[in-house]
Design a protein around this motif. Structure first.
Motif, PDB file in Angstrom:
ATOM      1  N   SER A  16       0.809  -1.215   0.000  1.00  0.00           N
ATOM      2  CA  SER A  16       0.000   0.000   0.000  1.00  0.00           C
ATOM      3  C   SER A  16       0.845   1.269   0.000  1.00  0.00           C
ATOM      4  O   SER A  16       0.470   2.273  -0.605  1.00  0.00           O
ATOM      5  N   TYR A  19       1.960   1.793  -3.590  1.00  0.00           N
ATOM      6  CA  TYR A  19       0.870   2.149  -4.502  1.00  0.00           C
ATOM      7  C   TYR A  19       0.308   3.539  -4.233  1.00  0.00           C
ATOM      8  O   TYR A  19      -0.307   4.144  -5.107  1.00  0.00           O
ATOM      9  N   ARG A 145      -9.796  -2.497  -4.418  1.00  0.00           N
ATOM     10  CA  ARG A 145      -8.703  -1.597  -4.819  1.00  0.00           C
ATOM     11  C   ARG A 145      -7.644  -2.352  -5.610  1.00  0.00           C
ATOM     12  O   ARG A 145      -7.137  -1.865  -6.636  1.00  0.00           O
ATOM     13  N   HIS A 146      -7.312  -3.536  -5.124  1.00  0.00           N
ATOM     14  CA  HIS A 146      -6.282  -4.304  -5.814  1.00  0.00           C
ATOM     15  C   HIS A 146      -6.773  -4.793  -7.171  1.00  0.00           C
ATOM     16  O   HIS A 146      -5.987  -4.885  -8.128  1.00  0.00           O
ATOM     17  N   ARG A 149      -6.268  -1.811  -9.369  1.00  0.00           N
ATOM     18  CA  ARG A 149      -4.832  -1.604  -9.590  1.00  0.00           C
ATOM     19  C   ARG A 149      -4.275  -2.624 -10.571  1.00  0.00           C
ATOM     20  O   ARG A 149      -3.546  -2.269 -11.509  1.00  0.00           O
ATOM     21  N   GLU A 152      -5.381  -2.056 -14.217  1.00  0.00           N
ATOM     22  CA  GLU A 152      -4.763  -0.870 -14.815  1.00  0.00           C
ATOM     23  C   GLU A 152      -3.269  -1.074 -15.037  1.00  0.00           C
ATOM     24  O   GLU A 152      -2.712  -0.627 -16.054  1.00  0.00           O
ATOM     25  N   GLN A 153      -2.604  -1.757 -14.106  1.00  0.00           N
ATOM     26  CA  GLN A 153      -1.187  -2.044 -14.307  1.00  0.00           C
ATOM     27  C   GLN A 153      -0.986  -2.965 -15.507  1.00  0.00           C
ATOM     28  O   GLN A 153      -0.037  -2.793 -16.289  1.00  0.00           O
ATOM     29  N   LEU A 167       0.764   4.748  -8.048  1.00  0.00           N
ATOM     30  CA  LEU A 167      -0.377   5.134  -8.870  1.00  0.00           C
ATOM     31  C   LEU A 167      -0.490   6.654  -8.949  1.00  0.00           C
ATOM     32  O   LEU A 167      -0.336   7.349  -7.940  1.00  0.00           O
ATOM     33  N   PRO A 170      -4.247   7.663  -6.691  1.00  0.00           N
ATOM     34  CA  PRO A 170      -4.706   6.633  -5.749  1.00  0.00           C
ATOM     35  C   PRO A 170      -6.084   6.912  -5.157  1.00  0.00           C
ATOM     36  O   PRO A 170      -6.825   5.970  -4.852  1.00  0.00           O
ATOM     37  N   VAL A 173      -8.667   5.487  -7.429  1.00  0.00           N
ATOM     38  CA  VAL A 173      -8.700   4.039  -7.294  1.00  0.00           C
ATOM     39  C   VAL A 173      -9.378   3.647  -5.988  1.00  0.00           C
ATOM     40  O   VAL A 173     -10.169   2.696  -5.941  1.00  0.00           O
TER      41      VAL A 173
END
Length: 229
Positions: A16, A19, A145-146, A149, A152-153, A167, A170, A173
């Motif tokens: 976290s 990110y 959230r993950h 993430r 998008e990654q 990010l 964030p 997200v």
């Protein structure tokens, strides 16, 4: 840092904090890789390839295992070589060499398989959550959230060849994660869009190039070989 059966070559703060999701009560997660003395690989019993502790939260992989994970584009392991500079805590010359090789571990099929696979796992956890449990609701927001993430990654990696760990937005997200946690079905379109974009031609090769990793690992073995007297 706990005692390891070798030398830490590269380590840093992940999760976290990396990110941009961290808050005052967030745990600090650390990830790294180490090299065992080469002569310990010659015997009948091989040393452990990973070490995981919870106090502190630390995962260390032996150099060869980390390379295998990275060649499969494992999202958790791979981020070690894409961290912002200020998040590295150990950065040896061999670790620097590995960072320079990071793009050679990438391939389009592995990114799609690994990142969307992990995102789908988060989605399934959302669907299986206990909506009456406050702790489960908090975990649901984290899973959501993950999920965002990871999708998008994956798209960014596929389309640009870059893995942006920190990010740029964030809070967006986080807010999207809260909405998905409340209504998990809304993530279906996100997953579908990511899968569609990953099916288009991108910048990544169809297979990784293992030769740089192999050459790097042989340099690691040579640097950590001390024959018995």
């Amino acid at each position: 840092m706990p005692t390891t059966p070798g030398t830490v070559l590269l380590s840093g703060i992940v999760g976290s904090t990396a990110y941009g999701f961290a808050h005052a009560g967030s745990d600090i997660d650390r990830l790294g890789l180490f090299a065992v003395p080469t002569e310990e690989l010659h015997g009948l019993h091989r040393p452990a390839e990973s070490q995981v502790t919870t106090e502190p939260d630390l995962t260390l992989h032996e150099a060869a295992k980390w390379c295998r994970l990275a060649l499969n584009c494992n999202p958790t392991a791979s981020e070690l070589v894409w961290l912002p500079d200020e998040l590295y805590e150990t950065r040896t010359p061999l670790g620097e060499e590995l960072i320079a090789l990071r793009s050679t571990f990438l391939s389009a099929p592995a990114v799609r398989r690994a990142y969307l696979g992990y995102a789908d796992q988060q989605f399934r956890k959302l669907l299986a959550r206990d909506t009456a449990d406050p702790a489960a609701r908090r975990r649901a927001a984290k899973h959501a959230r993950h999920l965002v993430r990871l999708t998008e990654q994956a798209v960014r990696l596929h389309e640009s060849g870059l893995n942006l760990i920190r990010l740029p937005d964030p809070e967006r997200v986080r807010e999207l994660g809260e909405r998905i946690a409340a209504r998990p079905a809304t993530a279906e379109s996100l997953l579908a869009e990511a899968a569609e974009r990953l099916s288009r031609p991108g910048v990544l090769p169809d297979a990784p190039d293992p030769r740089p990793a192999e050459a790097w690992l042989r340099r690691v073995r040579a640097a950590h070989y001390a024959p018995a007297a």
